[in-house]
Design an enzyme around this catalytic site. Structure first.
Site, PDB file in Angstrom:
ATOM      1  N   TYR A  37       9.857   4.378 -10.821  1.00 39.10           N
ATOM      2  CA  TYR A  37      10.671   5.017  -9.783  1.00 39.10           C
ATOM      3  C   TYR A  37      12.098   5.214 -10.293  1.00 39.10           C
ATOM      4  O   TYR A  37      12.668   6.299 -10.213  1.00 39.10           O
ATOM      5  CB  TYR A  37      10.681   4.149  -8.519  1.00 39.10           C
ATOM      6  CG  TYR A  37      11.371   4.791  -7.346  1.00 39.10           C
ATOM      7  CD1 TYR A  37      10.654   5.552  -6.434  1.00 39.10           C
ATOM      8  CD2 TYR A  37      12.748   4.682  -7.171  1.00 39.10           C
ATOM      9  CE1 TYR A  37      11.281   6.172  -5.370  1.00 39.10           C
ATOM     10  CE2 TYR A  37      13.384   5.292  -6.116  1.00 39.10           C
ATOM     11  CZ  TYR A  37      12.649   6.036  -5.218  1.00 39.10           C
ATOM     12  OH  TYR A  37      13.284   6.655  -4.169  1.00 39.10           O
ATOM     13  N   ALA A  65       0.819  -1.210   0.000  1.00 39.75           N
ATOM     14  CA  ALA A  65       0.000   0.000   0.000  1.00 39.75           C
ATOM     15  C   ALA A  65       0.856   1.265   0.000  1.00 39.75           C
ATOM     16  O   ALA A  65       0.343   2.373   0.006  1.00 39.75           O
ATOM     17  CB  ALA A  65      -0.942   0.003   1.202  1.00 39.75           C
ATOM     18  N   ASP A  98      12.412   6.045   3.963  1.00 41.81           N
ATOM     19  CA  ASP A  98      11.565   5.028   4.593  1.00 41.81           C
ATOM     20  C   ASP A  98      12.281   4.365   5.774  1.00 41.81           C
ATOM     21  O   ASP A  98      11.732   4.254   6.870  1.00 41.81           O
ATOM     22  CB  ASP A  98      11.162   3.955   3.574  1.00 41.81           C
ATOM     23  CG  ASP A  98      10.423   4.548   2.386  1.00 41.81           C
ATOM     24  OD1 ASP A  98      10.003   5.718   2.473  1.00 41.81           O
ATOM     25  OD2 ASP A  98      10.255   3.841   1.381  1.00 41.81           O
ATOM     26  N   SER A 120       8.245  -2.847   3.507  1.00 39.11           N
ATOM     27  CA  SER A 120       9.585  -3.424   3.279  1.00 39.11           C
ATOM     28  C   SER A 120      10.614  -2.823   4.238  1.00 39.11           C
ATOM     29  O   SER A 120      11.419  -3.558   4.820  1.00 39.11           O
ATOM     30  CB  SER A 120      10.012  -3.277   1.819  1.00 39.11           C
ATOM     31  OG  SER A 120       9.932  -1.958   1.400  1.00 39.11           O
ATOM     32  N   LEU A 124       3.088   1.982   2.433  1.00 41.21           N
ATOM     33  CA  LEU A 124       3.341   2.431   3.804  1.00 41.21           C
ATOM     34  C   LEU A 124       4.651   1.833   4.329  1.00 41.21           C
ATOM     35  O   LEU A 124       4.876   1.752   5.529  1.00 41.21           O
ATOM     36  CB  LEU A 124       2.165   2.057   4.716  1.00 41.21           C
ATOM     37  CG  LEU A 124       0.825   2.683   4.319  1.00 41.21           C
ATOM     38  CD1 LEU A 124      -0.301   2.163   5.197  1.00 41.21           C
ATOM     39  CD2 LEU A 124       0.876   4.204   4.386  1.00 41.21           C
TER      40      LEU A 124
HETATM   41  C1  GLA Z   1       9.656   5.516  -1.909  1.00 35.61           C
HETATM   42  C2  GLA Z   1      11.147   5.437  -1.638  1.00 35.61           C
HETATM   43  C3  GLA Z   1      11.609   6.648  -0.836  1.00 35.61           C
HETATM   44  C4  GLA Z   1      11.161   7.955  -1.495  1.00 35.61           C
HETATM   45  C5  GLA Z   1       9.680   7.891  -1.867  1.00 35.61           C
HETATM   46  C6  GLA Z   1       9.233   9.076  -2.695  1.00 35.61           C
HETATM   47  O1  GLA Z   1       8.933   5.434  -0.728  1.00 35.61           O
HETATM   48  O2  GLA Z   1      11.443   4.272  -0.918  1.00 35.61           O
HETATM   49  O3  GLA Z   1      13.010   6.614  -0.695  1.00 35.61           O
HETATM   50  O4  GLA Z   1      11.958   8.281  -2.590  1.00 35.61           O
HETATM   51  O5  GLA Z   1       9.360   6.726  -2.593  1.00 35.61           O
HETATM   52  O6  GLA Z   1       9.307  10.239  -1.959  1.00 35.61           O
END
Ligand code: GLA
Length: 394
Positions: free
Chosen positions: A228, A130, A179, A135, A132
């Site tokens: 990404y 989702a 994250d 991982s 959040l």
């Molecule tokens: C994911 C990546 C983060 C960040 C966000 C976008 O969550 O793991 O490092 O780049 O996307 O802000």
């Protein structure tokens, strides 16, 4: 389920699953590791910019007993799967959930950290996939569980960087530090402002009269991995083009809106790359504006920063989706919802909303009423609380 009930259940399941836990129940340890939302600052971490995430009270827990051997055995209670590996001969990437655990062991060992074998049972109330950061949550949970206690103390930021290496070099996702940082360093009741260049950070208390509410669009984030990495390359290409005029430019953090506008109008920067760079450069400003607004209790200014961030991610960076846009539109037209935007990498996943306490039910009802008809998808709406980072439960 309360935290202590969750821990008791998990302890009981580990005792059923592993005789070594049944033989010495007093040796069972519990690790908890939260998910995260990002309040603002999207795709800025990978461009040496600012982010403002918070760890949340949706989390992964591991009940474990240390073992005398060098083996790691993990039982996933949500799927019934069991995975295992030897610390002395780590398997290579296999494309499944165990990669996160093996990758974390690999990155810790590469950093010279002493590890221990364990038998563990894992439970979660963090929706997977989702956006959040389930991982990062599993990485930090495994890291805390595997590190031989006593011999070494590793503080949160350092552990986050080790887990980021697991994700980048072992799992193969070129994500930034946000994250793992949020999951490792979270503070109850606060968001965290991180400068991804200097790695300085501080907590930013959240206003108590509002709730953070996550709205899950229920749409898959299939593009999240491939797109990404495309966005990362586009940002690097923009930096390379801008550095031709000014060798002092090493990342988009070094670029001002004026420099960007100049390069764009003179045709020295490709229009697509200019849009990508414009998002990142302006987003950094919005993070700092949002922090100042939160600290001044200026909620309308927070709302502006959120709205501009969402529009920029939709129009300039192009990582939103019709589902995310619909969710934000429904939320912002609901009285008592003060601010709303997509959170995380986009292409599906969740939005984050700052909501007056008495408007949480209204938001849930509006989403339930309007969202499925507009998108054909099943939403989930849940309030979250900013929580402490990963660690052992006393
Ligand atoms: C994911 C990546 C983060 C960040 C966000 C976008 O969550 O793991 O490092 O780049 O996307 O802000």
């Amino acid at each position: 389920m309360s935290g202590s009930t969750a821990s008791e259940d998990l302890r009981r399941r580990l005792i059923e699953l592993e005789s070594v836990a049944a033989e010495s129940p007093a040796a069972i340890e519990i690790v908890r590791s939260p998910g995260r939302v990002n309040l603002i600052g999207e795709y800025t971490d990978v461009n040496e910019g600012f982010v403002l995430p918070a760890a949340i009270d949706r989390e992964i827990r591991i009940a474990l007993v240390p073992s005398r051997d060098r083996r790691v055995v993990l039982h996933r209670l949500d799927t019934g799967e069991t995975g295992s590996f030897e610390l002395e001969s780590l398997p290579s990437r296999a494309g499944g959930w165990l990669d996160y655990a093996v990758g974390t062991a690999w990155a810790l060992a590469a950093a010279g950290v002493n590890l221990r074998g364990i038998r563990g049972a894992i439970s979660t109330n963090l929706p997977p996939g989702a956006g959040l950061s389930s991982s990062a949550a599993i990485e930090l949970a495994i890291a805390r569980a595997l590190i031989e206690p006593g011999a070494q103390s590793i503080e949160g930021l350092e552990l986050a960087r080790i887990c980021q290496r697991a994700e980048n070099l072992f799992v193969g996702v070129q994500s930034g530090l946000m994250d793992q940082f949020a999951v490792a360093c979270g503070r109850a009741g606060s968001a965290l402002l991180l400068d991804c260049r200097s790695l300085e950070w501080r907590s930013v208390p959240l206003p108590e009269e509002f709730r953070l509410v996550v709205c899950d669009t229920g749409s898959p984030r299939e593009l999240a991995g491939s797109e990404y990495n495309v966005r990362r390359r586009q940002c690097e290409a923009a930096v390379a083009a801008l550095a031709r005029d000014d060798p002092g430019i090493h990342s988009l953090r070094d670029v001002t809106p004026e420099v960007l506008a100049g390069a764009e109008s003179s045709g020295r920067l490709d229009p697509l790359l200019a849009r990508r760079a414009r998002h990142v450069v302006s987003e950094n400003g919005r993070v700092l504006a949002a922090v100042a607004a939160l600290e001044a209790d200026d909620i309308p200014a927070v709302a502006d920063a959120f709205a501009e961030s969402h529009a920029s991610l939709r129009d300039q960076f192009e990582v939103s989706s019709p589902a995310l846009d619909a969710m934000v539109e429904i939320a912002t037209s609901t009285p008592g919802v003060e601010a709303a935007r997509m959170t995380g990498a986009g292409f599906g996943g969740c939005t984050i909303n700052l909501v007056r306490s008495d408007a949480v039910d209204r938001l849930a009802a509006r989403v339930e009423r309007d969202y499925p008809g507009r998108t054909g998808l099943s939403p989930r709406v849940f309030p979250v609380t900013a929580a402490d980072g990963a660690g052992f439960v006393a």
